[in-house]
Write a protein that holds these residues in place. Structure first.
Motif, PDB file in Angstrom:
ATOM      1  N   PRO A 121       0.819  -1.220   0.000  1.00  0.00           N
ATOM      2  CA  PRO A 121       0.000   0.000   0.000  1.00  0.00           C
ATOM      3  C   PRO A 121       0.853   1.270   0.000  1.00  0.00           C
ATOM      4  O   PRO A 121       1.835   1.373   0.740  1.00  0.00           O
ATOM      5  N   VAL A 122       0.469   2.220  -0.815  1.00  0.00           N
ATOM      6  CA  VAL A 122       1.169   3.500  -0.900  1.00  0.00           C
ATOM      7  C   VAL A 122       0.953   4.267   0.406  1.00  0.00           C
ATOM      8  O   VAL A 122      -0.161   4.345   0.916  1.00  0.00           O
ATOM      9  N   GLY A 123       2.040   4.794   0.948  1.00  0.00           N
ATOM     10  CA  GLY A 123       1.985   5.574   2.176  1.00  0.00           C
ATOM     11  C   GLY A 123       2.485   4.826   3.395  1.00  0.00           C
ATOM     12  O   GLY A 123       2.808   5.438   4.406  1.00  0.00           O
ATOM     13  N   THR A 124       2.557   3.503   3.317  1.00  0.00           N
ATOM     14  CA  THR A 124       3.078   2.720   4.435  1.00  0.00           C
ATOM     15  C   THR A 124       4.573   3.008   4.589  1.00  0.00           C
ATOM     16  O   THR A 124       5.204   3.533   3.667  1.00  0.00           O
ATOM     17  N   PRO A 125       5.172   2.679   5.747  1.00  0.00           N
ATOM     18  CA  PRO A 125       6.601   2.940   5.913  1.00  0.00           C
ATOM     19  C   PRO A 125       7.432   2.297   4.800  1.00  0.00           C
ATOM     20  O   PRO A 125       7.331   1.098   4.559  1.00  0.00           O
ATOM     21  N   GLY A 126       8.194   3.111   4.118  1.00  0.00           N
ATOM     22  CA  GLY A 126       8.994   2.644   2.991  1.00  0.00           C
ATOM     23  C   GLY A 126       8.309   2.817   1.650  1.00  0.00           C
ATOM     24  O   GLY A 126       8.951   2.741   0.612  1.00  0.00           O
ATOM     25  N   MET A 127       7.007   3.040   1.676  1.00  0.00           N
ATOM     26  CA  MET A 127       6.235   3.202   0.438  1.00  0.00           C
ATOM     27  C   MET A 127       5.664   4.613   0.314  1.00  0.00           C
ATOM     28  O   MET A 127       4.684   4.837  -0.380  1.00  0.00           O
ATOM     29  N   GLU A 128       6.285   5.574   0.991  1.00  0.00           N
ATOM     30  CA  GLU A 128       5.818   6.952   0.924  1.00  0.00           C
ATOM     31  C   GLU A 128       6.024   7.495  -0.490  1.00  0.00           C
ATOM     32  O   GLU A 128       7.095   7.329  -1.061  1.00  0.00           O
ATOM     33  N   MET A 129       4.966   8.100  -1.030  1.00  0.00           N
ATOM     34  CA  MET A 129       5.016   8.660  -2.380  1.00  0.00           C
ATOM     35  C   MET A 129       4.280   9.990  -2.403  1.00  0.00           C
ATOM     36  O   MET A 129       3.230  10.118  -3.035  1.00  0.00           O
ATOM     37  N   GLY A 130       4.790  10.943  -1.646  1.00  0.00           N
ATOM     38  CA  GLY A 130       4.172  12.261  -1.614  1.00  0.00           C
ATOM     39  C   GLY A 130       2.839  12.253  -0.907  1.00  0.00           C
ATOM     40  O   GLY A 130       2.674  11.639   0.138  1.00  0.00           O
ATOM     41  N   GLU A 131       1.871  12.913  -1.512  1.00  0.00           N
ATOM     42  CA  GLU A 131       0.563  13.101  -0.880  1.00  0.00           C
ATOM     43  C   GLU A 131      -0.357  11.883  -0.988  1.00  0.00           C
ATOM     44  O   GLU A 131      -1.330  11.782  -0.262  1.00  0.00           O
ATOM     45  N   LYS A 132      -0.070  10.962  -1.897  1.00  0.00           N
ATOM     46  CA  LYS A 132      -0.950   9.803  -2.075  1.00  0.00           C
ATOM     47  C   LYS A 132      -0.757   8.837  -0.910  1.00  0.00           C
ATOM     48  O   LYS A 132       0.357   8.480  -0.558  1.00  0.00           O
ATOM     49  N   LYS A 133      -1.886   8.427  -0.308  1.00  0.00           N
ATOM     50  CA  LYS A 133      -1.845   7.488   0.812  1.00  0.00           C
ATOM     51  C   LYS A 133      -3.050   6.563   0.736  1.00  0.00           C
ATOM     52  O   LYS A 133      -4.173   7.019   0.586  1.00  0.00           O
ATOM     53  N   ASP A 134      -2.779   5.269   0.856  1.00  0.00           N
ATOM     54  CA  ASP A 134      -3.843   4.277   0.907  1.00  0.00           C
ATOM     55  C   ASP A 134      -4.170   3.966   2.362  1.00  0.00           C
ATOM     56  O   ASP A 134      -3.270   3.919   3.202  1.00  0.00           O
ATOM     57  N   MET A 135      -5.441   3.731   2.652  1.00  0.00           N
ATOM     58  CA  MET A 135      -5.788   3.151   3.943  1.00  0.00           C
ATOM     59  C   MET A 135      -5.248   1.721   3.903  1.00  0.00           C
ATOM     60  O   MET A 135      -5.196   1.107   2.833  1.00  0.00           O
ATOM     61  N   PHE A 136      -4.822   1.207   5.063  1.00  0.00           N
ATOM     62  CA  PHE A 136      -4.320  -0.161   5.059  1.00  0.00           C
ATOM     63  C   PHE A 136      -4.558  -0.843   6.393  1.00  0.00           C
ATOM     64  O   PHE A 136      -4.863  -0.201   7.391  1.00  0.00           O
ATOM     65  N   THR A 137      -4.417  -2.163   6.367  1.00  0.00           N
ATOM     66  CA  THR A 137      -4.655  -2.993   7.543  1.00  0.00           C
ATOM     67  C   THR A 137      -3.429  -3.844   7.818  1.00  0.00           C
ATOM     68  O   THR A 137      -2.838  -4.411   6.905  1.00  0.00           O
ATOM     69  N   VAL A 138      -3.057  -3.928   9.100  1.00  0.00           N
ATOM     70  CA  VAL A 138      -2.028  -4.861   9.555  1.00  0.00           C
ATOM     71  C   VAL A 138      -2.791  -6.094  10.037  1.00  0.00           C
ATOM     72  O   VAL A 138      -3.680  -5.987  10.886  1.00  0.00           O
ATOM     73  N   ILE A 139      -2.451  -7.236   9.470  1.00  0.00           N
ATOM     74  CA  ILE A 139      -3.186  -8.474   9.752  1.00  0.00           C
ATOM     75  C   ILE A 139      -2.283  -9.443  10.498  1.00  0.00           C
ATOM     76  O   ILE A 139      -1.120  -9.639  10.129  1.00  0.00           O
TER      77      ILE A 139
END
Length: 168
Positions: A121-139
């Motif tokens: 998912p975009v925005g997670t640690p290491g996957m930062e890409m500016g302003e775009k951020k996905d909601m995500f779940t840790v399972i």
């Protein structure tokens, strides 16, 4: 020259800016060793390793050309797959799991096999890409193939992540 400076500020400043994942909400009593298996071609894996190091993890970076074999031997469920696999204190960590979630796992020591942020998912640690951020779940997942929500992250009106605790 002016054009070069403009290009520097457009491209370099976002890279130099601190990540919202840098600050810790949990601390472990001592530095903890974590082994990360990753492909030599993956840049986001290296960024995730840097995230862990900022949170006092001692990272053993294991570069491999056969990550699928590592995942197979470790028993990572296919649906939990991501771009890197880590081992810490007997637990498996798959993908871009935030350091504070790993710390909570190590502090509470639940009877599970590991944690995963499936895919990338975009925005997670290491996957930062500016302003775009996905909601995500840790399972979390266990030996029996059971899955539970360990943590969820949504994005607020200011484009910052906030934790949505799972309902028990």
């Amino acid at each position: 020259m002016k054009r070069l400076l403009t290009l520097f500020f457009v491209f370099a400043l976002p890279v130099m800016a601190d990540s919202e994942w840098d600050s810790a909400t949990l601390n472990l009593e001592q530095e903890t060793e974590i082994t990360v298996y990753r492909s030599p071609d993956c840049q986001c894996c290296h960024k995730w390793i840097q995230h862990l190091e900022k949170h006092d993890f001692n990272v053993l970076d294991e570069v491999t050309h056969n990550l699928a074999e590592i995942k197979d031997k470790a028993g990572i469920p296919t649906v939990m797959g991501s771009c890197h696999t880590a081992l810490v204190d007997g637990y498996l960590i798959e993908g871009h799991v935030p350091a504070d979630d790993i710390k909570r796992l190590l502090l509470n020591k639940p009877d599970i096999k590991g944690l995963s942020v499936p895919q990338m998912p975009v925005g997670t640690p290491g996957m930062e890409m500016g302003e775009k951020k996905d909601m995500f779940t840790v399972i979390s997942f266990d030996e029996m193939g059971n899955y539970r929500i360990f943590n969820r992250y949504n994005v607020d009106s200011e484009n910052l992540y906030y934790r949505v605790p799972p309902q028990e």
